[in-house]
Design a protein around this motif. Structure first.
Motif, PDB file in Angstrom:
ATOM      1  N   ILE A   9     -13.076  -7.549   3.612  1.00  0.00           N
ATOM      2  CA  ILE A   9     -13.394  -6.137   3.360  1.00  0.00           C
ATOM      3  C   ILE A   9     -14.677  -6.062   2.538  1.00  0.00           C
ATOM      4  O   ILE A   9     -14.632  -6.109   1.292  1.00  0.00           O
ATOM      5  N   VAL A  11     -17.262  -4.129   0.650  1.00  0.00           N
ATOM      6  CA  VAL A  11     -17.401  -2.783   0.082  1.00  0.00           C
ATOM      7  C   VAL A  11     -18.885  -2.550  -0.146  1.00  0.00           C
ATOM      8  O   VAL A  11     -19.522  -3.250  -0.942  1.00  0.00           O
ATOM      9  N   VAL A 161     -16.054  -1.085   4.230  1.00  0.00           N
ATOM     10  CA  VAL A 161     -15.781   0.130   3.473  1.00  0.00           C
ATOM     11  C   VAL A 161     -17.120   0.631   2.943  1.00  0.00           C
ATOM     12  O   VAL A 161     -17.847  -0.113   2.280  1.00  0.00           O
ATOM     13  N   CYS A 163     -19.089   3.427   0.664  1.00  0.00           N
ATOM     14  CA  CYS A 163     -18.856   4.364  -0.443  1.00  0.00           C
ATOM     15  C   CYS A 163     -20.049   5.298  -0.629  1.00  0.00           C
ATOM     16  O   CYS A 163     -21.199   4.904  -0.428  1.00  0.00           O
ATOM     17  N   THR A 191     -14.974   1.170  10.413  1.00  0.00           N
ATOM     18  CA  THR A 191     -15.465   1.374   9.050  1.00  0.00           C
ATOM     19  C   THR A 191     -14.692   2.500   8.376  1.00  0.00           C
ATOM     20  O   THR A 191     -14.474   3.554   8.975  1.00  0.00           O
ATOM     21  N   VAL A 192     -14.283   2.283   7.133  1.00  0.00           N
ATOM     22  CA  VAL A 192     -13.600   3.302   6.337  1.00  0.00           C
ATOM     23  C   VAL A 192     -14.592   3.846   5.316  1.00  0.00           C
ATOM     24  O   VAL A 192     -15.240   3.084   4.595  1.00  0.00           O
ATOM     25  N   LEU A 253      -6.469   4.489   0.822  1.00  0.00           N
ATOM     26  CA  LEU A 253      -7.577   3.638   1.250  1.00  0.00           C
ATOM     27  C   LEU A 253      -7.067   2.310   1.799  1.00  0.00           C
ATOM     28  O   LEU A 253      -7.491   1.866   2.874  1.00  0.00           O
ATOM     29  N   VAL A 257      -7.528   0.852   5.607  1.00  0.00           N
ATOM     30  CA  VAL A 257      -8.142  -0.443   5.914  1.00  0.00           C
ATOM     31  C   VAL A 257      -7.210  -1.287   6.777  1.00  0.00           C
ATOM     32  O   VAL A 257      -7.633  -1.882   7.790  1.00  0.00           O
TER      33      VAL A 257
END
Length: 286
Positions: A9, A11, A161, A163, A191-192, A253, A257
């Protein structure tokens, strides 16, 4: 998660001030009960919150991993600091030395970090990256070189992820990053996106509109509420001090994921591939 599986993951963010490290921390808290989890701190020591967040339990840190010797699982694990989660615990690999120590030359290759996490035997690998996504992709295109963003997304079983601050400027930077990700053919569908509130109250109209638009293009959009305790104390605070609504958002979240991983790679997640050997996998002092 199967002990033979590994979820990566990364970020990431379009720029600084996007709560990337906070998101990585909260995500590790939520993944810890389901899998052995590690956070990889990719930022230089004096630009990173992780040494302080580790609460003085840095152990040997990244500097204790010699670049010229084979690394055993026990050696890598002994270098990691351990953080308590609401349920269980997780590890973080960071540089916890004094501020005046010689800086480390951290590896730039995502595959090198993956190799390190794989050798350590962790199942969930949360990478707190330090590069600005859109700039990285554009610079790579102009120089005809691989991008860090693309390399992270191409690792086995990676769910990125992304942000952004839930402000007009944050949303603009996010939209530029999404546009560049799409142009480069990177996996927006898994993608989150995390929109981070800077104050209490309802999300501004620009953030709500962006969430609606991105919901159709990405795996999920999660809103992380403002948390006064985190703003005041950082994540050195005990887990019990984090607000309930923040925990709910972190759980949402983590669920998003895992759902993206299931949809993209199958449930249960396949066994992790054995990484190929890489030269200069670990860090050196400069």
């Amino acid at each position: 998660m199967s002990t033979a599986a590994r979820l990566v993951i990364p970020v990431m963010a379009a720029g600084g001030g996007s709560a990337r490290s906070t998101v990585a921390h909260l995500l590790a808290d939520e993944l810890a009960p389901a899998a052995e989890t590690v956070v990889l701190d990719l930022a230089p020591r004096l630009a990173s919150p992780w040494p302080a967040w580790s609460g003085g339990g840095q152990r040997g840190g990244l500097a204790s991993l010699p670049p010229d010797l084979p690394l055993s699982r026990a050696r890598i694990r002994s270098a990691a600091a351990v953080r308590r989660a609401p349920q269980g615990h997780w590890s973080v690999l960071t540089d916890g030395r004094e501020w005046s120590a010689v800086p480390l030359a951290l590896p730039s290759q995502p595959a090198a970090w993956y190799q390190l996490a794989a050798a350590g035997g962790w199942q969930a690998v949360v990478a707190d990256t330090a590069h600005p996504v859109a700039h990285d992709l554009l610079a790579a295109r102009c120089s005809n070189a691989p991008s860090l963003t693309g390399a992270w997304c191409e690792l086995p079983f990676a769910v990125p992820v992304l942000c952004a601050q839930a402000t007009a400027d944050g949303i603009q930077a996010l939209q530029q990053a999404v546009m560049v990700l799409h142009a480069e053919g990177l996996p927006l569908h898994r993608t989150v996106v995390v929109l981070v509130a800077g104050s209490d109250g309802r999300a501004p109209a620009v953030a709500r509109a962006a969430a609606t638009m991105l919901s159709a293009r990405t795996a999920a959009v999660v809103h992380l509420p403002h948390d006064a305790d985190i703003r005041a104390h950082g994540l050195q605070a005990q887990p019990a001090r984090i607000r309930t609504r923040t925990r709910h958002a972190a759980r949402e979240l983590a669920t998003a994921v895992l759902a993206s991983a299931d949809a993209s790679f199958g449930d249960p997640l396949p066994d992790a591939p054995q990484p190929f050997p890489l030269p200069a996998v670990v860090v050196t002092a400069v």
